[in-house]
Design an enzyme around this catalytic site. Structure first.
Site, PDB file in Angstrom:
ATOM      1  N   GLY A  68       7.770   5.436   7.139  1.00  0.00           N
ATOM      2  CA  GLY A  68       7.021   6.630   7.262  1.00  0.00           C
ATOM      3  C   GLY A  68       7.621   7.388   8.416  1.00  0.00           C
ATOM      4  N   SER A  69       6.637   8.287   8.971  1.00  0.00           N
ATOM      5  CA  SER A  69       6.715   8.993  10.001  1.00  0.00           C
ATOM      6  C   SER A  69       6.762   8.462  11.461  1.00  0.00           C
ATOM      7  CB  SER A  69       5.793  10.279   9.717  1.00  0.00           C
ATOM      8  OG  SER A  69       4.503   9.832  10.406  1.00  0.00           O
ATOM      9  N   THR A  98       3.213   7.766  12.882  1.00  0.00           N
ATOM     10  CA  THR A  98       2.479   6.639  12.555  1.00  0.00           C
ATOM     11  C   THR A  98       3.062   5.249  12.850  1.00  0.00           C
ATOM     12  OG1 THR A  98       2.000   8.118  10.590  1.00  0.00           O
ATOM     13  CG2 THR A  98       1.578   5.877  10.374  1.00  0.00           C
ATOM     14  N   GLY A  99       4.446   5.142  12.882  1.00  0.00           N
ATOM     15  CA  GLY A  99       5.044   4.243  13.188  1.00  0.00           C
ATOM     16  C   GLY A  99       4.895   3.598  14.506  1.00  0.00           C
ATOM     17  N   GLU A 151      10.887   1.731   9.487  1.00  0.00           N
ATOM     18  CA  GLU A 151      11.977   2.806   9.111  1.00  0.00           C
ATOM     19  C   GLU A 151      11.275   4.240   9.126  1.00  0.00           C
ATOM     20  OE1 GLU A 151      15.028   2.060   8.220  1.00  0.00           O
ATOM     21  OE2 GLU A 151      15.174   0.236   7.853  1.00  0.00           O
ATOM     22  N   LYS A 175       0.699  -1.147  -0.311  1.00  0.00           N
ATOM     23  CA  LYS A 175      -0.108   0.040   0.043  1.00  0.00           C
ATOM     24  C   LYS A 175       0.776   1.185   0.096  1.00  0.00           C
ATOM     25  CE  LYS A 175      -1.284   2.582   3.009  1.00  0.00           C
ATOM     26  NZ  LYS A 175      -1.511   4.194   2.372  1.00  0.00           N
ATOM     27  N   CYS A 196      14.722  10.594   4.315  1.00  0.00           N
ATOM     28  CA  CYS A 196      14.475  10.687   5.671  1.00  0.00           C
ATOM     29  C   CYS A 196      16.183  10.691   6.349  1.00  0.00           C
ATOM     30  CB  CYS A 196      14.436   9.035   6.227  1.00  0.00           C
ATOM     31  SG  CYS A 196      15.075   8.013   4.986  1.00  0.00           S
ATOM     32  N   GLU A 244      11.866  17.329  12.509  1.00  0.00           N
ATOM     33  CA  GLU A 244      12.430  16.843  11.224  1.00  0.00           C
ATOM     34  C   GLU A 244      11.610  17.991  10.224  1.00  0.00           C
ATOM     35  OE1 GLU A 244      10.787  13.416   9.684  1.00  0.00           O
ATOM     36  OE2 GLU A 244      12.569  13.131   8.403  1.00  0.00           O
TER      37      GLU A 244
HETATM   38  P1  NAD Z   1       3.261   9.014   7.034  1.00  0.00           P
HETATM   39  O1  NAD Z   1       3.735   8.284   8.273  1.00  0.00           O
HETATM   40  O2  NAD Z   1       2.363  10.016   7.139  1.00  0.00           O
HETATM   41  O3  NAD Z   1       2.740   7.834   6.051  1.00  0.00           O
HETATM   42  C1  NAD Z   1       3.485   6.793   5.826  1.00  0.00           C
HETATM   43  C2  NAD Z   1       2.413   5.721   5.091  1.00  0.00           C
HETATM   44  O4  NAD Z   1       1.475   5.238   6.383  1.00  0.00           O
HETATM   45  C3  NAD Z   1       1.525   6.093   4.249  1.00  0.00           C
HETATM   46  O5  NAD Z   1       1.331   5.143   3.188  1.00  0.00           O
HETATM   47  C4  NAD Z   1       0.269   6.403   4.959  1.00  0.00           C
HETATM   48  O6  NAD Z   1      -1.074   6.229   4.171  1.00  0.00           O
HETATM   49  C5  NAD Z   1       0.387   5.314   6.006  1.00  0.00           C
HETATM   50  N1  NAD Z   1      -0.539   5.218   6.993  1.00  0.00           N
HETATM   51  C6  NAD Z   1      -1.118   6.309   7.636  1.00  0.00           C
HETATM   52  N2  NAD Z   1      -1.598   6.239   8.834  1.00  0.00           N
HETATM   53  C7  NAD Z   1      -1.524   4.911   8.997  1.00  0.00           C
HETATM   54  C8  NAD Z   1      -2.043   4.102  10.170  1.00  0.00           C
HETATM   55  N3  NAD Z   1      -2.646   4.405  11.262  1.00  0.00           N
HETATM   56  N4  NAD Z   1      -1.604   2.733  10.088  1.00  0.00           N
HETATM   57  C9  NAD Z   1      -1.005   2.389   8.789  1.00  0.00           C
HETATM   58  N5  NAD Z   1      -0.500   2.962   7.865  1.00  0.00           N
HETATM   59  C10 NAD Z   1      -0.718   4.442   7.926  1.00  0.00           C
HETATM   60  O7  NAD Z   1       4.708   9.494   6.534  1.00  0.00           O
HETATM   61  P2  NAD Z   1       4.887  10.297   5.155  1.00  0.00           P
HETATM   62  O8  NAD Z   1       4.620  11.442   5.541  1.00  0.00           O
HETATM   63  O9  NAD Z   1       4.358   9.554   4.015  1.00  0.00           O
HETATM   64  O10 NAD Z   1       6.399  10.181   4.952  1.00  0.00           O
HETATM   65  C11 NAD Z   1       7.216  11.044   5.339  1.00  0.00           C
HETATM   66  C12 NAD Z   1       7.957  10.480   6.730  1.00  0.00           C
HETATM   67  O11 NAD Z   1       8.449   9.055   6.460  1.00  0.00           O
HETATM   68  C13 NAD Z   1       9.371  11.167   7.281  1.00  0.00           C
HETATM   69  O12 NAD Z   1       9.166  11.109   8.493  1.00  0.00           O
HETATM   70  C14 NAD Z   1      10.466  10.452   6.665  1.00  0.00           C
HETATM   71  O13 NAD Z   1      11.744  10.684   7.606  1.00  0.00           O
HETATM   72  C15 NAD Z   1      10.011   9.143   6.926  1.00  0.00           C
HETATM   73  N6  NAD Z   1      10.719   8.265   6.033  1.00  0.00           N
HETATM   74  C16 NAD Z   1      11.656   7.121   6.513  1.00  0.00           C
HETATM   75  C17 NAD Z   1      12.509   6.364   5.564  1.00  0.00           C
HETATM   76  C18 NAD Z   1      13.406   5.516   6.388  1.00  0.00           C
HETATM   77  O14 NAD Z   1      14.157   4.597   5.583  1.00  0.00           O
HETATM   78  N7  NAD Z   1      13.699   5.705   7.604  1.00  0.00           N
HETATM   79  C19 NAD Z   1      12.575   6.666   4.226  1.00  0.00           C
HETATM   80  C20 NAD Z   1      11.548   7.727   3.763  1.00  0.00           C
HETATM   81  C21 NAD Z   1      10.747   8.227   4.682  1.00  0.00           C
END
Ligand code: NAD
Length: 468
Positions: A218-219, A222-223, A240, A167, A274, A371
């Site tokens: 992701g963030s 959310t993680g 990640e 997804k 990231c 960040e």
């Molecule tokens: P986000 O956490 O908003 O969303 C990431 C994903 O999670 C999306 O697909 C979103 O639809 C999904 N999501 C949202 N709520 C959810 C839930 N409750 N349960 C499951 N999935 C859910 O992040 P973003 O804004 O898309 O990305 C930016 C962030 O990602 C930044 O903090 C960046 O540092 C991080 N990032 C980390 C890495 C790494 O490898 N460490 C790489 C790229 C980006």
């Protein structure tokens, strides 16, 4: 209706509804993407579960399929690159390289052996440690590198013998939908399913009874939700998450010599990486020169629609992020920071922001402590190396960091004291398929890439045969 279809059980599937995908260079809806229903998610999970039984058996078939998938990425790099530029905003050359990178990752994992380690072979017993696939993997990805980060999950997950439901972010669903479509020709039905929808679809996936593993990028907030949602039935998780990488310049660094690489590592993908440099620590004696050198690079940077020739930096990907970067910059300026370059949104349609270098930034400004994930970089003075290390490490983040100086040995000693998953010396953002990548503290759980990334998609099993 959408021109793009989901991939469920090897078939093209439309959804009952769609949602708009915005071109960040115009701020207008450019395409529609399918909005999967809960029932369609169940179908994707069921098909992945059904495909697992066969897919896990044939190691050679998996390797061949991953190689064929890699070839598709190389052959269609520009075609898929255009889709990435449309939905993500990055310049077409970078987007095309992202697709090539996806091919490189698929090819790397096609060639990686799954180890069987004999840990005892004597009169008493023959004992092996083997790696077993887990079953269905739910892969959830962000919007900054939509295709590359999907293959960081798909390639090792499939190589190990798992099947996947992917997804992507609702901001960048199109390239993943295209990936699913292209790989229908290459992978057996059910092995890779691609579903699209809003954040709720991600939450349904993490709570779903079928997947045994959640691989999430992701963030941090959310993680944490993902970790909590995975806990009740003890799904394995790899997280990640975000970073707030510090770059520390030592007093023997040459500002003119490092400015180019430092700027590149901070502003790559418009700072939406990231592990980009997100704050720079500079000793007082070098401070003015470093600020000037970076500000000159920022002023010379060519910002525009990523589809246009010669553009180096596109828009910020989405409106909330555009507004957040603007707010962090204005707050820092209101608190006494000086915009040595940039500092404002660019007039006109789309989410364009001036490449910004902030000097004299208060250490407690949010652009230093949080960040920013965008094209604005704070430059902070430090007194001595202990002070710089304490500030670099004084955060809940721990993704990566770097130390820069003429004496590489000394810089390495300082880098070894950074509390983060990757510590670079005289470089930053040097990532490769064979090099594990992950974060300390709130920046993540587990790693991706290399054999370690593959192990994350396996359960370790002991096969113990008694000889007595
Ligand atoms: P986000 O956490 O908003 O969303 C990431 C994903 O999670 C999306 O697909 C979103 O639809 C999904 N999501 C949202 N709520 C959810 C839930 N409750 N349960 C499951 N999935 C859910 O992040 P973003 O804004 O898309 O990305 C930016 C962030 O990602 C930044 O903090 C960046 O540092 C991080 N990032 C980390 C890495 C790494 O490898 N460490 C790489 C790229 C980006």
């Amino acid at each position: 209706m959408s021109d793009y279809t989901m991939t469920i059980d090897g078939k093209a599937v439309s959804a009952p509804g769609t949602f708009g995908v915005i071109d960040p260079a115009t701020g207008e809806v450019a395409e529609q993407a399918p909005d999967a229903s809960r029932g369609q998610l169940d179908e994707a999970m069921d098909s992945a579960r059904a495909a697992f039984a066969e897919w896990r058996r044939d190691d050679a078939a998996r390797r061949a399929a991953l190689l064929a998938a890699a070839e598709q990425m190389f052959a269609r790099a520009e075609e898929i690159g255009r889709i990435i530029t449309l939905e993500q905003g990055k310049p077409l050359g970078d987007a095309t390289m992202e697709v090539v990178g996806a091919g490189v990752w698929l090819k790397y994992y096609a060639g990686l052996e799954l180890p069987r380690e004999v840990i005892q072979d004597d009169d008493a017993a023959f004992v092996e440690v083997v790696r077993r696939p887990m079953g269905v993997v739910a892969a959830i990805t962000p919007w900054n590198y939509p295709l590359l980060l999907a293959t960081w999950k798909i390639a090792p997950a499939l190589r190990a013998g798992n099947t996947v439901v992917l997804k992507p972010s609702p901001y960048t669903p199109l390239s993943s939908l295209k990936l699913g479509e292209v790989l229908r020709e290459v992978l057996p039905p059910g092995v890779l399913n691609v579903v699209t929808g809003g954040d709720a679809l991600g939450a349904w996936m993490t709570a779903h009874p079928v997947p045994r593993k959640i691989s999430f990028t992701g963030s941090v907030p959310t993680g944490k939700h993902v970790a909590a949602a995975a806990a009740p039935d003890l799904k394995r998780v790899t997280l990640e998450l975000g970073g707030n990488d510090a770059a520390i310049l030592l007093d023997d660094a040459d500002p003119a010599a490092v400015a180019d690489r430092l700027f590149g590592a901070a502003f790559m993908n418009n700072g939406q990486v990231c592990s980009a440099v997100k704050r720079v620590y500079v000793p007082e004696a070098l401070y003015g020169d470093v600020v000037d050198a970076l500000a000159a690079k920022a002023r010379a940077a060519r910002v525009g629609n990523g589809m246009n020739e010669g553009v180096e930096y596109g828009p910020i990907n989405n409106r909330p992020q555009f507004e957040r970067v603007g707010a962090l910059v204005s707050e820092a300026i209101a608190a006494g920071a000086r915009a040595a370059a940039g500092g404002r949104p660019i007039d006109g349609p789309g989410y364009f922001f001036e490449p910004t270098i902030l000097a004299d930034v208060p250490e407690d400004a949010r652009i230093v402590t949080e960040e920013q994930f965008g094209p604005a970089l704070p430059i902070v003075k430090y007194r001595d190396v202990e002070d710089a290390l304490a500030r670099a490490n004084g955060t809940n983040f721990g993704l990566s960091g770097s130390v820069w100086g003429a004496d590489a040995e000394r810089a390495s000693d300082v880098a070894a004291r950074l509390d983060c998953g990757t510590a670079w010396v005289n470089t930053h953002l040097a990532l490769a398929p064979h090099q594990p990548f992950g974060g300390f503290k709130w920046s993540g759980v587990g790693v991706e890439n290399g054999p370690w990334g593959l192990y994350g998609f396996t359960e370790l099993q002991v096969l113990h045969r008694s000889k007595q």
